[in-house]
Scaffold this motif. Structure first.
Motif, PDB file in Angstrom:
ATOM      1  N   LEU A   1     -37.300  21.123   9.532  1.00  0.00           N
ATOM      2  CA  LEU A   1     -37.415  20.634   8.161  1.00  0.00           C
ATOM      3  C   LEU A   1     -36.063  20.666   7.453  1.00  0.00           C
ATOM      4  CD1 LEU A   1     -40.761  22.294   7.006  1.00  0.00           C
ATOM      5  CD2 LEU A   1     -40.388  19.913   7.654  1.00  0.00           C
ATOM      6  N   SER A   2     -35.307  21.739   7.685  1.00  0.00           N
ATOM      7  CA  SER A   2     -33.986  21.848   7.077  1.00  0.00           C
ATOM      8  C   SER A   2     -33.055  20.760   7.595  1.00  0.00           C
ATOM      9  CB  SER A   2     -33.398  23.239   7.374  1.00  0.00           C
ATOM     10  OG  SER A   2     -32.138  23.387   6.780  1.00  0.00           O
ATOM     11  N   LEU A   3     -33.147  20.460   8.885  1.00  0.00           N
ATOM     12  CA  LEU A   3     -32.317  19.399   9.449  1.00  0.00           C
ATOM     13  C   LEU A   3     -32.666  18.050   8.860  1.00  0.00           C
ATOM     14  CD1 LEU A   3     -30.253  18.346  11.495  1.00  0.00           C
ATOM     15  CD2 LEU A   3     -32.087  18.272  13.202  1.00  0.00           C
ATOM     16  N   ALA A   4     -33.967  17.760   8.793  1.00  0.00           N
ATOM     17  CA  ALA A   4     -34.394  16.479   8.228  1.00  0.00           C
ATOM     18  C   ALA A   4     -33.960  16.348   6.774  1.00  0.00           C
ATOM     19  CB  ALA A   4     -35.911  16.343   8.354  1.00  0.00           C
ATOM     20  N   ARG A   5     -34.082  17.424   6.021  1.00  0.00           N
ATOM     21  CA  ARG A   5     -33.672  17.397   4.611  1.00  0.00           C
ATOM     22  C   ARG A   5     -32.162  17.248   4.496  1.00  0.00           C
ATOM     23  NH1 ARG A   5     -32.453  16.267   0.520  1.00  0.00           N
ATOM     24  NH2 ARG A   5     -32.951  17.059  -1.566  1.00  0.00           N
ATOM     25  N   SER A   6     -31.419  17.918   5.364  1.00  0.00           N
ATOM     26  CA  SER A   6     -29.955  17.873   5.297  1.00  0.00           C
ATOM     27  C   SER A   6     -29.422  16.497   5.671  1.00  0.00           C
ATOM     28  CB  SER A   6     -29.364  18.936   6.233  1.00  0.00           C
ATOM     29  OG  SER A   6     -29.778  20.236   5.854  1.00  0.00           O
ATOM     30  N   VAL A   7     -30.012  15.880   6.674  1.00  0.00           N
ATOM     31  CA  VAL A   7     -29.560  14.549   7.092  1.00  0.00           C
ATOM     32  C   VAL A   7     -29.768  13.529   5.992  1.00  0.00           C
ATOM     33  CG1 VAL A   7     -30.097  12.643   8.666  1.00  0.00           C
ATOM     34  CG2 VAL A   7     -29.826  14.953   9.562  1.00  0.00           C
ATOM     35  N   GLY A   8     -30.849  13.673   5.230  1.00  0.00           N
ATOM     36  CA  GLY A   8     -31.164  12.686   4.211  1.00  0.00           C
ATOM     37  C   GLY A   8     -30.646  13.002   2.824  1.00  0.00           C
ATOM     38  N   GLU A   9     -29.860  14.049   2.656  1.00  0.00           N
ATOM     39  CA  GLU A   9     -29.379  14.411   1.324  1.00  0.00           C
ATOM     40  C   GLU A   9     -28.415  13.349   0.776  1.00  0.00           C
ATOM     41  OE1 GLU A   9     -28.427  15.760  -2.239  1.00  0.00           O
ATOM     42  OE2 GLU A   9     -30.174  16.203  -0.997  1.00  0.00           O
ATOM     43  N   PHE A  10     -28.586  13.044  -0.498  1.00  0.00           N
ATOM     44  CA  PHE A  10     -27.786  11.977  -1.114  1.00  0.00           C
ATOM     45  C   PHE A  10     -27.124  12.423  -2.425  1.00  0.00           C
ATOM     46  CE2 PHE A  10     -27.633   8.497  -4.226  1.00  0.00           C
ATOM     47  CZ  PHE A  10     -26.726   7.647  -3.613  1.00  0.00           C
ATOM     48  N   GLY A  11     -27.925  12.823  -3.413  1.00  0.00           N
ATOM     49  CA  GLY A  11     -27.419  13.025  -4.760  1.00  0.00           C
ATOM     50  C   GLY A  11     -26.335  14.073  -4.872  1.00  0.00           C
ATOM     51  N   ALA A  12     -26.605  15.290  -4.377  1.00  0.00           N
ATOM     52  CA  ALA A  12     -25.636  16.375  -4.507  1.00  0.00           C
ATOM     53  C   ALA A  12     -24.369  16.073  -3.720  1.00  0.00           C
ATOM     54  CB  ALA A  12     -26.259  17.687  -4.026  1.00  0.00           C
TER      55      ALA A  12
END
Length: 269
Positions: free
Chosen positions: A200-211
């Motif tokens: 889950l952390s990997l999926a969230r990290s790959v898709g991070e945009f705003g920050a």
């Protein structure tokens, strides 16, 4: 427990499937269709574009560091919250959930105000020591770590509560030290929670945009990640490239979840 009638159950299933399909399956399906509507050419072109290749490598690097950092600190914080009592425990538990309620853009701005080399709180001191944080890899990793922080912790904490500490106490009574107890008793018991949290952390990290956009400066060929490439290409009317890179990001996330679902034993569900 009151059991619903068959028509009600089918109605609820159709409603749930329809809602998920409208929010997830339909948009993703349209994206895939746009990506391959004219053949695999756009995907091949994107994969051979030097700027896209660099963005994908940078995304993998940022996500990799963020996952490793969140894994180490996530498991440590989970153990701290479950196995120990200390002043401020509830405050710490509440702070862990802050990334879930704060906009990533706000997170990026806060990091910028803190670590900016010109007028940040600690930025000038850090840059005087020869370190560059903002508009470079370190700030991008920090921003990504922040938004993905709760995922490992919130997967591990319930499992630690469920397994209890009887086996750990037995191991310590037989002479095992803290490291031996963790590696031989605790970690095997929580391994699937750790794996799922990492995915889950990997999926969230790959898709991070705003920050990441705020703290990276979005410099092409230097600090531009894959999600920033999608925005730039779409705004520059290069939709084929934007669709192709978006498809790659979705493919990575979905593949991680599928692999975990296949490898995870039935008793761990």
């Amino acid at each position: 427990m009151v059991e619903a009638s068959t028509p009600v159950r089918w109605a609820m299933r159709l409603l749930a499937v329809g809602w998920v399909g409208m929010l997830v399956a339909w948009p993703v399906g349209l994206l895939v269709r746009r990506t391959f509507g004219g053949g695999p050419g756009p995907l091949v072109d994107a994969l051979t574009d030097p700027h896209v290749q660099y963005a994908l490598r940078l995304t993998a690097m940022v996500a990799g560091w963020a996952v490793v950092i969140n894994l180490v600190f996530g498991v440590t914080i989970a153990l701290l919250l479950v196995r120990y009592e200390f002043p401020g425990k509830r405050v710490l538990s509440a702070l862990i959930d802050v990334p879930l309620s704060v906009s990533p853009v706000v997170v990026g701005l806060a990091l910028l105000l803190t670590y900016n080399g010109r007028d940040g709180v600690v930025g000038p001191t850090v840059e005087a020591a020869g370190l560059r944080l903002v508009f470079d890899l370190p700030a991008m990793v920090m921003a990504t770590c922040f938004v993905a922080l709760p995922l490992v912790i919130r997967e591990v904490v319930p499992v630690l509560h469920e397994i209890g500490d009887d086996q750990e106490q037995a191991a310590r009574s037989l002479g095992a030290n803290a490291c031996q107890t963790f590696w031989r008793i605790t970690l095997p018991s929580i391994r699937w929670a750790v794996v799922y949290g990492v995915v889950l952390s990997l999926a969230r990290s790959v898709g991070e945009f705003g920050a990441v956009k705020i703290v990276s400066g979005n410099i092409t060929g230097r600090t531009q990640t894959a999600t920033l490439v999608v925005e730039q290409q779409y705004q520059n009317f290069a939709q084929d490239t934007a669709y192709a890179v978006s498809f790659l990001l979705i493919l990575v996330s979905v593949s991680c979840l599928v692999v975990v679902a296949l490898l995870r034993p039935a008793r761990a569900h």
